[in-house]
Scaffold this motif. Sequence first.
Motif, PDB file in Angstrom:
ATOM      1  N   VAL A   1       3.411  -3.667  -5.659  1.00 32.42           N
ATOM      2  CA  VAL A   1       2.292  -2.637  -5.451  1.00 32.42           C
ATOM      3  C   VAL A   1       1.183  -3.653  -5.308  1.00 32.42           C
ATOM      4  O   VAL A   1       1.137  -4.708  -5.259  1.00 32.42           O
ATOM      5  CB  VAL A   1       2.005  -1.491  -6.533  1.00 32.42           C
TER       6      VAL A   1
ATOM      7  N   TRP B   1      -2.771   3.756  -9.214  1.00 33.13           N
ATOM      8  CA  TRP B   1      -3.325   2.723  -8.061  1.00 33.13           C
ATOM      9  C   TRP B   1      -3.827   1.533  -8.626  1.00 33.13           C
ATOM     10  O   TRP B   1      -3.585   0.456  -7.759  1.00 33.13           O
ATOM     11  CB  TRP B   1      -4.419   3.591  -7.348  1.00 33.13           C
ATOM     12  N   ASN B   2      -4.543   1.519  -9.732  1.00 33.61           N
ATOM     13  CA  ASN B   2      -4.995   0.318 -10.105  1.00 33.61           C
ATOM     14  C   ASN B   2      -4.211  -0.318 -11.434  1.00 33.61           C
ATOM     15  O   ASN B   2      -4.504  -1.473 -11.893  1.00 33.61           O
ATOM     16  CB  ASN B   2      -6.448   0.504 -11.003  1.00 33.61           C
TER      17      ASN B   2
ATOM     18  N   ALA C   1       1.334   6.638  -7.042  1.00 40.01           N
ATOM     19  CA  ALA C   1       0.301   7.544  -7.277  1.00 40.01           C
ATOM     20  C   ALA C   1       0.724   9.008  -7.231  1.00 40.01           C
ATOM     21  O   ALA C   1       0.159   9.813  -7.815  1.00 40.01           O
ATOM     22  CB  ALA C   1      -0.826   7.136  -6.378  1.00 40.01           C
TER      23      ALA C   1
ATOM     24  N   ALA D   1      -4.288   9.410 -10.370  1.00 38.26           N
ATOM     25  CA  ALA D   1      -3.866   8.563  -9.430  1.00 38.26           C
ATOM     26  C   ALA D   1      -4.599   7.268  -9.294  1.00 38.26           C
ATOM     27  O   ALA D   1      -4.140   6.319  -8.946  1.00 38.26           O
ATOM     28  CB  ALA D   1      -4.681   9.450  -8.097  1.00 38.26           C
TER      29      ALA D   1
ATOM     30  N   SER E   1      -7.314  -2.126  -0.033  1.00 39.87           N
ATOM     31  CA  SER E   1      -6.633  -1.405  -1.166  1.00 39.87           C
ATOM     32  C   SER E   1      -7.806  -0.436  -1.933  1.00 39.87           C
ATOM     33  O   SER E   1      -7.277   0.542  -2.219  1.00 39.87           O
ATOM     34  CB  SER E   1      -5.974  -2.116  -2.149  1.00 39.87           C
TER      35      SER E   1
ATOM     36  N   THR F   1       2.417   1.703  -3.433  1.00 41.13           N
ATOM     37  CA  THR F   1       1.309   2.204  -4.344  1.00 41.13           C
ATOM     38  C   THR F   1       0.967   3.606  -4.220  1.00 41.13           C
ATOM     39  O   THR F   1       0.842   4.226  -5.140  1.00 41.13           O
ATOM     40  CB  THR F   1      -0.007   1.449  -4.038  1.00 41.13           C
ATOM     41  N   ALA F   2       0.973   4.172  -2.889  1.00 41.01           N
ATOM     42  CA  ALA F   2       0.676   5.592  -2.446  1.00 41.01           C
ATOM     43  C   ALA F   2       1.725   6.239  -3.185  1.00 41.01           C
ATOM     44  O   ALA F   2       1.625   7.500  -3.638  1.00 41.01           O
ATOM     45  CB  ALA F   2       0.587   5.798  -1.172  1.00 41.01           C
TER      46      ALA F   2
ATOM     47  N   ILE G   1      -8.416   5.071  -1.986  1.00 42.17           N
ATOM     48  CA  ILE G   1      -8.822   5.507  -3.179  1.00 42.17           C
ATOM     49  C   ILE G   1     -10.250   6.237  -3.031  1.00 42.17           C
ATOM     50  O   ILE G   1     -10.850   7.131  -3.643  1.00 42.17           O
ATOM     51  CB  ILE G   1      -8.445   4.871  -4.549  1.00 42.17           C
TER      52      ILE G   1
ATOM     53  N   LEU H   1       0.719  -1.166  -0.045  1.00 36.07           N
ATOM     54  CA  LEU H   1       0.107   0.093   0.001  1.00 36.07           C
ATOM     55  C   LEU H   1       0.786   1.150   0.141  1.00 36.07           C
ATOM     56  O   LEU H   1       0.677   2.285  -0.633  1.00 36.07           O
ATOM     57  CB  LEU H   1      -0.818   0.062   1.205  1.00 36.07           C
TER      58      LEU H   1
END
Length: 272
Positions: A221, A204-205, A74, A200, A247, A70-71, A251, A67
């Motif tokens: 991620v 994120w995805n 993003a 973002a 997750s 990933t943050a 978002i 996480l």
Amino acid sequence: MRSRPNYLAGIATFGWLLIIGVPLYALVNTAVQPQTTYTDRGPVSLPSAVTFDNFVTVVRSGFVGYLWNTALVAAATVAIVLLLAVPISYAVVRGHGWLTRGVFRLFLLGLAIPAQAVIIPLFLIINRLGFYDSLWGIILPTAAFSMPVSVLVISGGMRNISVSLYEAMALDGARPARILLDLVIPLSRSSIATASIFAALQAWNGFLFPLIMTQSDSTKVVTLGLYNFVSEYGANIPALLAAVLMSAVPILLVYLFARRALVAGLMGAGGK
């Protein structure tokens, strides 16, 4: 005069609520059930037992680190996109030469190029730059493929600014950079917020770039971390759905705080 109630719209809204709400309920319902009993009853039935052991399993697996990665991806993607897309959009809107029109058409052409079609040359470029198996190997391609839509949305918002405002600041002696900072950016906050949320979400995805550009556990991620709960011999479905829920929460919070700007920016994406 009092308007008549629209029963048809109410029924359609309730049906749409069921379409969205039932899968979400099934997701949360399965995530809080033990792995040994989650198949005993239907996915939309009330849980026979509630446990948070699945979330503990997710945290112990290192998913929090995914996480965090990933943050970072993003945030860096949004920063790069805004740093480039805002001045490019300003030049496209205020420029009248063939160069600015050509640049805008080039970005529109980027909308038609799927990432899968250029993944091999992208991999070679990232490898030559020394960014393979690093977060930058995910950030740079993701930002590049977020740029066309971002330029389209932001330039559409900037076109809604009255020409008289540009002329008034120019008559006061403001340079283009001053006009951009003091006039264009404040009046284009909705479209900029829309581009930020889009970038973002893309980061994120994203799945393809993390899959191809990284391999070590330290650069995973969330989209790749979900595979930790799937093995050759089976899958821990409650833990997997708990990870999906974890997750999705960050978002979702971003969307809840920026939904008004998102809607306003999409409405102005077409310009005048």
